[in-house]
Design an enzyme around this catalytic site. Structure first.
Site, PDB file in Angstrom:
ATOM      1  CD  GLU A  68      -2.819  -0.885  -0.230  1.00 12.27           C
ATOM      2  OE1 GLU A  68      -3.095   0.235  -0.684  1.00 12.27           O
ATOM      3  OE2 GLU A  68      -3.097  -1.944  -0.806  1.00 12.27           O
ATOM      4  CG  HIS A  71      -0.787   1.197  -4.503  1.00  8.91           C
ATOM      5  ND1 HIS A  71      -0.690   0.991  -5.856  1.00  8.91           N
ATOM      6  CD2 HIS A  71      -1.265   0.046  -3.988  1.00  8.91           C
ATOM      7  CE1 HIS A  71      -1.107  -0.232  -6.134  1.00  8.91           C
ATOM      8  NE2 HIS A  71      -1.453  -0.838  -5.015  1.00  8.91           N
TER       9      HIS A  71
HETATM   10 ZN   LIG Z   1      -2.550  -2.597  -4.670  1.00  8.13          ZN
END
Ligand SMILES: [Zn+2]
Length: 374
Positions: A68, A71
């Site tokens: 995460e 990202h």
């Molecule tokens: Zn992802």
């Protein structure tokens, strides 16, 4: 699905857990401690299995977090502010303050996560191999191998081309580049995502009925989560599109009823709440908005003391993002209202109260636009 528990801050981003994560944590630890490790590494004491299971579940948590953050950090480098990451089953959701503005950024962001997971799979796999060669078969090698495998599964799962999975975001970005129509691109990518979710649920039911209880429950849980996320993702895009180009000024009510900070709660109740039937009022001190007072604040104070307690003592002070600017996009203001669960937002220009924006007004416009098929 919005219930979450704050954990810690990292790189200025708040990390939270969705409550489903505890179910997953328990399920993973249990699966590993009772089934996987005892059958692959027999002869160890039960508490070693539980310890190994818990360590593996924690490493999975770290892996998802790493995914995460890849990202989010890519998003931030492209100028998109990320405020919070919430971890769900098998992944997370990053809350962006703003929408992605172009398909190229979306593509870069979407690819960053799976790339991070592949990297982790290689790292864990390589360390498993290293310890296998130097130490031989051990619980440590078992954990590392397991986590490497999970990261590979995470990669492939996230690459399924259904929105809001990373693969679905890639698909959406590619369609968006082609057609220049984010709405259509999202609709197609969401439909693929929902189809995949239904497939997972069916597969889970079949596994469950054929005796594979744990993997059956797993598949159904993941399928349900995905289905909900796909629907929600599409709706969010629709709302943002419907409100695009509409300023707060066009939706706000210019005539605002404000209250004085020295007003008693008794009078607030009778003259304002009952008189006007609004759910909250801006508090105005010498022409400046200093806070909001609503039914929630009233309810916290015992009725007997209403005649003596004043608005200033119970009001919610004005937060830095607790108001809107008339020239601001209505969708941004709505996002803030939803995030903070506010029904009404004072509109302030040059330090002066010029109107009030209510969630009901925004929703009303959305309904009209949807009914007109716009
Ligand atoms: Zn992802």
């Amino acid at each position: 699905m919005l219930r979450r528990i704050g954990l810690f801050r990292l790189f200025g981003i708040q990390v939270s857990l969705n409550y489903t994560w505890f179910i997953i944590f328990a399920l993973i630890t249990w699966t590993l401690a009772v089934r996987y490790f005892p059958s692959t590494y027999p002869g160890l004491s039960p508490w070693v299995y539980w310890l190994v299971g818990a360590v593996a579940a924690l490493l999975l948590f770290v892996s998802v977090l790493f995914h995460e953050f890849s990202h989010s950090l890519v998003a931030r480098r492209s100028g998109l502010p990320i405020k919070e990451i919430t971890l769900f089953i098998f992944g997370g959701v990053a809350q962006m303050g703003e929408d992605v503005k172009d398909p190229r950024t979306e593509l870069k962001m979407a690819v960053a996560g799976p790339a991070a997971s592949v990297l982790l799979a290689v790292l864990f796999g390589a360390s498993a191999a290293f310890f296998y060669i130097t130490v031989g078969r051990s619980p440590l090698v078992a954990v590392l191998t397991y986590v490497a495998t999970l990261n590979l599964i995470l990669t492939f799962f996230n690459l399924v081309p259904g929105f809001p999975l990373d693969g679905g975001r890639v698909l959406r970005a590619l369609l968006w580049m082609r057609t220049n129509d984010i709405r259509q691109a999202t609709r197609i990518a969401s439909a693929v995502g929902q189809g995949f979710a239904i497939l997972l649920i069916l597969l889970g039911v079949v596994s469950f009925l054929s005796g594979q209880l744990v993997s059956g429950v797993w598949l159904v849980l993941i399928g349900l989560f995905l289905k909900q996320a796909a629907e929600l993702g599409y709706r969010q895009v629709m709302v943002r599109r419907s409100l695009m180009g509409i300023k707060v000024r066009e939706l706000m009510t210019a005539e605002v009823v404000a209250v004085d900070p020295s007003l008693t709660l008794e009078r607030l109740a009778h003259d304002y709440f009952l008189g006007y039937r609004y759910s909250s009022f801006p508090v105005l001190q010498e022409g400046e908005v200093v806070g909001m007072v609503g039914l929630d604040e009233m309810k916290r104070v015992a009725r007997e003391v209403w005649p003596t307690v004043r608005v200033i003592e119970v009001m919610r002070p004005l937060a830095p993002d607790g108001y809107a600017h008339p020239d601001e996009d209505a969708s941004h203001a709505l996002a803030r209202m939803l995030r903070a669960d506010l029904g009404r937002l004072p509109v302030i220009e040059n330090g002066e109260l010029v109107g009030i924006l209510t969630r009901r007004d925004v929703m009303h416009l959305l309904r009209i636009r949807t009914d007109l098929g716009e």
